[in-house]
Write a protein that holds these residues in place. Sequence first.
Motif, PDB file in Angstrom:
ATOM      1  N   ALA A 162      16.641  20.826   6.937  1.00  0.00           N
ATOM      2  CA  ALA A 162      15.815  19.739   6.393  1.00  0.00           C
ATOM      3  C   ALA A 162      15.923  18.519   7.300  1.00  0.00           C
ATOM      4  CB  ALA A 162      16.262  19.396   4.981  1.00  0.00           C
ATOM      5  N   MET A 163      17.121  18.258   7.808  1.00  0.00           N
ATOM      6  CA  MET A 163      17.319  17.101   8.695  1.00  0.00           C
ATOM      7  C   MET A 163      16.452  17.209   9.943  1.00  0.00           C
ATOM      8  SD  MET A 163      21.466  16.639   8.338  1.00  0.00           S
ATOM      9  CE  MET A 163      21.828  18.386   8.555  1.00  0.00           C
ATOM     10  N   THR A 164      16.452  18.402  10.553  1.00  0.00           N
ATOM     11  CA  THR A 164      15.668  18.624  11.764  1.00  0.00           C
ATOM     12  C   THR A 164      14.174  18.446  11.495  1.00  0.00           C
ATOM     13  OG1 THR A 164      17.345  20.216  12.481  1.00  0.00           O
ATOM     14  CG2 THR A 164      15.230  20.270  13.629  1.00  0.00           C
ATOM     15  N   ALA A 165      13.686  19.040  10.422  1.00  0.00           N
ATOM     16  CA  ALA A 165      12.265  18.921  10.077  1.00  0.00           C
ATOM     17  C   ALA A 165      11.892  17.461   9.813  1.00  0.00           C
ATOM     18  CB  ALA A 165      11.953  19.790   8.864  1.00  0.00           C
ATOM     19  N   ASN A 166      12.757  16.720   9.116  1.00  0.00           N
ATOM     20  CA  ASN A 166      12.500  15.304   8.860  1.00  0.00           C
ATOM     21  C   ASN A 166      12.385  14.510  10.158  1.00  0.00           C
ATOM     22  OD1 ASN A 166      12.283  14.151   6.100  1.00  0.00           O
ATOM     23  ND2 ASN A 166      14.085  15.428   5.745  1.00  0.00           N
TER      24      ASN A 166
END
Length: 179
Positions: A162-166
């Motif tokens: 989720a961090m990477t996508a954000n």
Amino acid sequence: MNFYPFPLFLLLFMTFSGISQKTKSGPIIEDYGAVWEIDNPDFKTDTSQEFKVVFDVKDGPESDTEINRNLNTVARFLNMHAQNGIPLSQLKVALIVHGSAARNLLSDEAFQKRYEVDNPNRELVENLLNVGVEVIMCGQSSKTRGLPKEDLIPGVKIALSAMTANIQLQNQGYRPIKL
């Protein structure tokens, strides 16, 4: 018999002041995402701009039969802007799901095996996908919670995290809304 004029006054006030208005869903996501009409807001909405937003949803409902209100907020975002003159082509929406909300992206079959009921969020998620919302599952949540891609609603993508996508979406100009 006692007469109480206050409730009558309150009813009249609510009727004439607009408080008794009902929320309305659609036109983008029917049956979900109902919003209030705001008459003559002081802060005007620029209907000519593009709205790029990424919703970050980590919390799911405790009940297996409840719609995730945070997923419904994505439908509310789409509907409220469309109801106020912003075409879908100007609404760029991504939804990143992780944590306890991750199970809300399961297909009915996979949800049924785990929780013995159909996924109450399936139809909403499918509607979001059908109008172009990019629905992304955190890969770390997928592995941690044992939710493989083949168990997800078709169209849901898996990211590294989720961090990477954000970060990637924010680098593309998407504005974060954490729910």
